[in-house]
Write an enzyme that holds these catalytic residues in place. Sequence first.
Site, PDB file in Angstrom:
ATOM      1  N   ASN A  42       0.858  -1.367   0.030  1.00  0.00           N
ATOM      2  CA  ASN A  42      -0.061  -0.094  -0.084  1.00  0.00           C
ATOM      3  C   ASN A  42       0.757   1.268  -0.093  1.00  0.00           C
ATOM      4  O   ASN A  42       0.579   2.241  -0.674  1.00  0.00           O
ATOM      5  CB  ASN A  42      -0.936  -0.046   1.171  1.00  0.00           C
ATOM      6  CG  ASN A  42      -1.906   1.166   1.395  1.00  0.00           C
ATOM      7  OD1 ASN A  42      -2.904   1.280   0.278  1.00  0.00           O
ATOM      8  ND2 ASN A  42      -1.703   1.982   2.262  1.00  0.00           N
TER       9      ASN A  42
ATOM     10  N   HIS B 101       1.425  11.249   7.779  1.00  0.00           N
ATOM     11  CA  HIS B 101       2.120  10.601   8.423  1.00  0.00           C
ATOM     12  C   HIS B 101       2.049   9.023   8.627  1.00  0.00           C
ATOM     13  O   HIS B 101       2.611   8.334   8.964  1.00  0.00           O
ATOM     14  CB  HIS B 101       2.674  11.358   9.571  1.00  0.00           C
ATOM     15  CG  HIS B 101       3.422  12.534   9.613  1.00  0.00           C
ATOM     16  ND1 HIS B 101       4.741  12.578   9.233  1.00  0.00           N
ATOM     17  CD2 HIS B 101       3.001  13.723  10.127  1.00  0.00           C
ATOM     18  CE1 HIS B 101       4.798  13.966   8.878  1.00  0.00           C
ATOM     19  NE2 HIS B 101       4.146  14.555   9.489  1.00  0.00           N
ATOM     20  N   GLY B 102       0.509   8.707   8.548  1.00  0.00           N
ATOM     21  CA  GLY B 102      -0.011   7.402   8.847  1.00  0.00           C
ATOM     22  C   GLY B 102       0.394   6.761   7.842  1.00  0.00           C
ATOM     23  O   GLY B 102       0.734   6.858   6.640  1.00  0.00           O
ATOM     24  N   CYS B 103       0.616   5.311   8.219  1.00  0.00           N
ATOM     25  CA  CYS B 103       1.070   4.310   7.299  1.00  0.00           C
ATOM     26  C   CYS B 103       0.040   3.934   6.362  1.00  0.00           C
ATOM     27  O   CYS B 103       0.462   3.332   5.016  1.00  0.00           O
ATOM     28  CB  CYS B 103       1.407   3.215   8.103  1.00  0.00           C
ATOM     29  SG  CYS B 103       3.188   3.111   8.663  1.00  0.00           S
ATOM     30  N   VAL B 104      -1.121   3.782   6.793  1.00  0.00           N
ATOM     31  CA  VAL B 104      -2.399   3.288   6.092  1.00  0.00           C
ATOM     32  C   VAL B 104      -3.212   4.228   5.814  1.00  0.00           C
ATOM     33  O   VAL B 104      -3.686   4.735   6.865  1.00  0.00           O
ATOM     34  CB  VAL B 104      -2.985   1.982   6.409  1.00  0.00           C
ATOM     35  CG1 VAL B 104      -4.066   1.403   5.620  1.00  0.00           C
ATOM     36  CG2 VAL B 104      -1.706   1.028   6.529  1.00  0.00           C
TER      37      VAL B 104
END
Lengths: 169, 104
Positions: A42, B101-104
């Site tokens: 992702n 900044h979030g991964c998902v």
Amino acid sequence: MTTTEHAAVVPSFGEDQAGRKLAIICSKGNLDMAYPGLVLANAALGEGVETHLFFTFWGFDMINRKTMADLKLTLLGNTAMHLPQGLGGIPGMTALATHQMRKAIDDLGIPEVPEFLQQIVDSGGHLWACRMSADMQGLEEADLFEEVEAIISAADFIELTAGAQLLFI
Amino acid sequence: MPTTTIDGHVISIDNEGFLTDPDEWSEDLGKSLAAQIGVDLTDEHWRAIRFVRSDFVEQGETATLRRIGVVGGIPVKTMFALFPQKPAKKLAYVAGLPKPHGCV
């Protein structure tokens, strides 16, 4: 007297990285080992990287319609849980650990495996199933997540990911 | 803190060129920023921009693609069509916000 024109500072969105490719081999069927490949795929897609996932051996559970929404986390053999291994053998312990991990993932707003795979496909990712694993488990394309493009041999996968960076999980 | 001038707007930026003060942003500046990265803004782009701007005020961080889909109602596929290659970063830039900044 001369004046200097400064060019506007604009971020680079990586046009120089065009053509970068990533191949991820997913070989595990535990809930905890499904996520690293999904998260990295992702992230790569969000960076404009052409991404291919190859599901093989236990990783087939991630794309098998019967198991993909029901992956589990177990304490057994997983010393990183930092609990006595004997606990892992108690009936119901795997269900409890799985429930807690699902909740932790959901609390972070991260989707479950089937939905995550769909997001990867919607982002332009490619899903491939391993021929040998399909044959060993007696499975056909109809048994797999509908977005899997094909069941292909290891050689086919190596060919279509020529030049790619590779991750084995 | 470095600044740069884009279409007559003087803006404070980080080392990469992202705005460091969301309050310096205006819709007019958004158009100029989009033009810098080759994006022609349509109503759909504006819907995404307005969502991340208002979400930033509430959450204090830039929404990820996942959040834009689930909370903002703009599907991931649409985002890749609107802002090709790096939708989350490009949208953040045009909207005058930090990179997510979030991964998902």
